[in-house]
Write a protein that holds these residues in place. Structure first.
Motif, PDB file in Angstrom:
ATOM      1  N   GLN A  19     -38.689 -44.410 -49.575  1.00 10.83           N
ATOM      2  CA  GLN A  19     -37.493 -43.864 -49.415  1.00 10.83           C
ATOM      3  C   GLN A  19     -36.727 -42.968 -50.397  1.00 10.83           C
ATOM      4  OE1 GLN A  19     -34.986 -46.220 -47.089  1.00 10.83           O
ATOM      5  NE2 GLN A  19     -36.269 -46.634 -45.461  1.00 10.83           N
ATOM      6  N   LEU A  20     -36.189 -41.917 -49.988  1.00 14.86           N
ATOM      7  CA  LEU A  20     -35.213 -41.235 -50.964  1.00 14.86           C
ATOM      8  C   LEU A  20     -33.891 -41.978 -51.079  1.00 14.86           C
ATOM      9  CD1 LEU A  20     -36.118 -37.566 -49.996  1.00 14.86           C
ATOM     10  CD2 LEU A  20     -36.707 -38.976 -52.006  1.00 14.86           C
ATOM     11  N   LEU A  21     -33.434 -41.829 -52.255  1.00 14.18           N
ATOM     12  CA  LEU A  21     -32.102 -42.405 -52.689  1.00 14.18           C
ATOM     13  C   LEU A  21     -31.215 -41.290 -53.355  1.00 14.18           C
ATOM     14  CD1 LEU A  21     -32.666 -45.968 -53.998  1.00 14.18           C
ATOM     15  CD2 LEU A  21     -32.214 -45.254 -51.777  1.00 14.18           C
ATOM     16  N   GLU A  22     -29.910 -41.298 -52.943  1.00 13.17           N
ATOM     17  CA  GLU A  22     -29.084 -40.288 -53.398  1.00 13.17           C
ATOM     18  C   GLU A  22     -28.281 -41.020 -54.449  1.00 13.17           C
ATOM     19  OE1 GLU A  22     -28.890 -36.611 -49.973  1.00 13.17           O
ATOM     20  OE2 GLU A  22     -27.033 -37.716 -50.712  1.00 13.17           O
ATOM     21  N   GLN A  23     -28.053 -40.195 -55.614  1.00  9.61           N
ATOM     22  CA  GLN A  23     -27.075 -40.707 -56.735  1.00  9.61           C
ATOM     23  C   GLN A  23     -26.331 -39.534 -57.347  1.00  9.61           C
ATOM     24  OE1 GLN A  23     -29.542 -43.343 -58.501  1.00  9.61           O
ATOM     25  NE2 GLN A  23     -30.407 -41.666 -59.951  1.00  9.61           N
ATOM     26  N   TRP A  24     -25.279 -39.626 -57.713  1.00 16.07           N
ATOM     27  CA  TRP A  24     -24.476 -38.431 -58.346  1.00 16.07           C
ATOM     28  C   TRP A  24     -24.778 -38.363 -59.866  1.00 16.07           C
ATOM     29  CZ3 TRP A  24     -23.274 -36.886 -53.769  1.00 16.07           C
ATOM     30  CH2 TRP A  24     -22.671 -35.376 -53.665  1.00 16.07           C
ATOM     31  N   ASP A  25     -25.867 -37.570 -60.311  1.00 13.82           N
ATOM     32  CA  ASP A  25     -25.890 -37.484 -61.722  1.00 13.82           C
ATOM     33  C   ASP A  25     -25.326 -36.331 -62.192  1.00 13.82           C
ATOM     34  OD1 ASP A  25     -27.861 -39.484 -62.131  1.00 13.82           O
ATOM     35  OD2 ASP A  25     -29.501 -38.596 -61.460  1.00 13.82           O
ATOM     36  N   ILE A  26     -24.330 -36.586 -62.990  1.00 13.35           N
ATOM     37  CA  ILE A  26     -23.338 -35.465 -63.584  1.00 13.35           C
ATOM     38  C   ILE A  26     -23.288 -35.788 -64.965  1.00 13.35           C
ATOM     39  CG2 ILE A  26     -22.351 -34.733 -61.564  1.00 13.35           C
ATOM     40  CD1 ILE A  26     -19.923 -36.461 -62.271  1.00 13.35           C
ATOM     41  N   GLU A  27     -23.180 -34.751 -66.075  1.00 13.96           N
ATOM     42  CA  GLU A  27     -23.126 -35.082 -67.232  1.00 13.96           C
ATOM     43  C   GLU A  27     -21.757 -35.392 -67.762  1.00 13.96           C
ATOM     44  OE1 GLU A  27     -21.162 -32.876 -69.557  1.00 13.96           O
ATOM     45  OE2 GLU A  27     -20.450 -31.571 -67.970  1.00 13.96           O
ATOM     46  N   PRO A  28     -21.964 -36.099 -68.892  1.00 11.24           N
ATOM     47  CA  PRO A  28     -20.764 -36.983 -69.333  1.00 11.24           C
ATOM     48  C   PRO A  28     -19.419 -36.381 -69.295  1.00 11.24           C
ATOM     49  CG  PRO A  28     -22.505 -37.432 -70.661  1.00 11.24           C
ATOM     50  CD  PRO A  28     -23.130 -36.296 -69.736  1.00 11.24           C
ATOM     51  N   GLY A  29     -19.334 -34.951 -69.664  1.00  8.06           N
ATOM     52  CA  GLY A  29     -18.176 -34.110 -69.663  1.00  8.06           C
ATOM     53  C   GLY A  29     -17.511 -33.956 -68.287  1.00  8.06           C
ATOM     54  N   ALA A  30     -18.426 -33.751 -67.359  1.00  5.65           N
ATOM     55  CA  ALA A  30     -17.975 -33.714 -66.133  1.00  5.65           C
ATOM     56  C   ALA A  30     -17.410 -35.068 -65.228  1.00  5.65           C
ATOM     57  CB  ALA A  30     -19.252 -33.330 -65.103  1.00  5.65           C
ATOM     58  N   TRP A  31     -18.169 -36.153 -65.940  1.00  4.45           N
ATOM     59  CA  TRP A  31     -17.433 -37.476 -65.515  1.00  4.45           C
ATOM     60  C   TRP A  31     -16.311 -37.680 -66.073  1.00  4.45           C
ATOM     61  CZ3 TRP A  31     -18.491 -40.446 -61.603  1.00  4.45           C
ATOM     62  CH2 TRP A  31     -19.757 -40.651 -61.284  1.00  4.45           C
ATOM     63  N   THR A  32     -15.936 -37.014 -67.276  1.00  7.11           N
ATOM     64  CA  THR A  32     -14.459 -37.336 -67.969  1.00  7.11           C
ATOM     65  C   THR A  32     -13.500 -36.495 -66.986  1.00  7.11           C
ATOM     66  OG1 THR A  32     -15.425 -37.619 -70.053  1.00  7.11           O
ATOM     67  CG2 THR A  32     -12.960 -36.730 -69.921  1.00  7.11           C
ATOM     68  N   ARG A  33     -13.983 -35.124 -66.789  1.00  3.88           N
ATOM     69  CA  ARG A  33     -13.063 -34.314 -66.003  1.00  3.88           C
ATOM     70  C   ARG A  33     -12.642 -34.949 -64.608  1.00  3.88           C
ATOM     71  NH1 ARG A  33     -16.436 -30.690 -68.186  1.00  3.88           N
ATOM     72  NH2 ARG A  33     -17.673 -30.337 -66.611  1.00  3.88           N
ATOM     73  N   ALA A  34     -13.716 -35.588 -63.958  1.00  5.02           N
ATOM     74  CA  ALA A  34     -13.579 -36.418 -62.625  1.00  5.02           C
ATOM     75  C   ALA A  34     -12.540 -37.441 -62.896  1.00  5.02           C
ATOM     76  CB  ALA A  34     -14.987 -36.868 -62.021  1.00  5.02           C
ATOM     77  N   VAL A  35     -12.706 -38.081 -63.875  1.00  2.00           N
ATOM     78  CA  VAL A  35     -11.932 -39.291 -64.018  1.00  2.00           C
ATOM     79  C   VAL A  35     -10.151 -38.871 -64.273  1.00  2.00           C
ATOM     80  CG1 VAL A  35     -11.343 -41.275 -65.533  1.00  2.00           C
ATOM     81  CG2 VAL A  35     -13.714 -40.954 -64.879  1.00  2.00           C
ATOM     82  N   ASN A  36     -10.173 -38.033 -65.127  1.00  2.00           N
ATOM     83  CA  ASN A  36      -8.967 -37.276 -65.583  1.00  2.00           C
ATOM     84  C   ASN A  36      -8.346 -36.667 -64.205  1.00  2.00           C
ATOM     85  OD1 ASN A  36     -10.056 -35.868 -68.653  1.00  2.00           O
ATOM     86  ND2 ASN A  36      -9.135 -37.874 -68.139  1.00  2.00           N
TER      87      ASN A  36
END
Length: 225
Positions: free
Chosen positions: A176-193
């Motif tokens: 089966q296909l699984l979805e996950q949010w692969d985003i680069e580390p800088g994008a994670w930092t911006r999302a957390v901020n």
């Protein structure tokens, strides 16, 4: 498709696991390889009495470990099969397991949390904006958010357009296909901020040691001072 996959996975594991209570793991793991990277110490000092929730707790290993360390812990997962595994093995630890999705859990309560953790769990499996904001609203002033996700560079290239779809195999050999949010580390930092939190650490963990690319991204954050 993801809940169907994990329900099928859990049903297979329950059929092949010894019944009854288990001892909680001696160590908290943030990666899929035991002994790699830090443990529960990144949550900060003595956990006794601290109120913690694990988002996407799966079979409950981490939730049970934190409860055994003295924390008041709730493990949350939207997969009923995984909840059956967690309750079958770890209910005696004092941990509480809830079959609900992470956003519903965070939005249905108002009590402050001392730590929110996600180990290859709910954070990373959905678009992070709303979930991180909900985490921020529930953390105490000194609370810690800590989550690990598959490292977006684990194959050598970072996907340009999340979510990423990966193929996973069920115990019967079907996929089966699984979805996950692969985003680069800088994008994670911006999302957390944007959620109102400040990143305190970002660890790029390799496992095993000779792996060319990091396999796990571990991020910690807290409320601004």
């Amino acid at each position: 498709m993801t809940p169907i996959f994990w329900d099928a996975h859990a049903t297979h594991r329950l059929a092949n696991e010894p019944p009854g209570p288990r001892q909680p793991p001696q160590r908290m793991e943030w990666t899929q390889r035991p002994g790699i990277g830090p443990g529960a110490e990144i949550l900060g000092g003595d956990l006794t009495g601290r109120r913690i929730v694990e988002l996407g707790c799966g079979a409950g290993h981490t939730t049970a470990h934190l409860a055994a360390a003295g924390a008041t812990v709730e493990g949350v997962d939207s997969c009923a099969g995984q909840m059956r595994r967690a309750v079958a093995h770890y209910q005696y630890t004092g941990a509480r397991f809830l079959n609900t999705d992470a956003l519903t859990y965070l939005g249905s309560g108002s009590a402050s949390l001392d730590a929110i953790v996600s180990v290859f769990g709910a954070i990373g499996m959905t678009e992070p904006t709303r979930l991180l904001a909900a985490c921020s609203r529930r953390l105490t002033g000194r609370g810690v958010l800590a989550f690990s996700v598959p490292h977006p560079q684990r194959t050598g290239t970072i996907p340009l357009t999340p979510p990423t779809r990966t193929t996973a195999m069920l115990p019967d050999g079907t996929t089966q296909l699984l979805e996950q949010w692969d985003i680069e580390p800088g994008a994670w930092t911006r999302a957390v901020n944007r959620a109102g939190l400040v990143v305190t650490a970002m660890l790029h963990i390799r496992a095993p040691a000779d792996t060319r690319w990091p396999t796990t991204l571990l991020i910690t954050a807290h409320q601004p001072d």
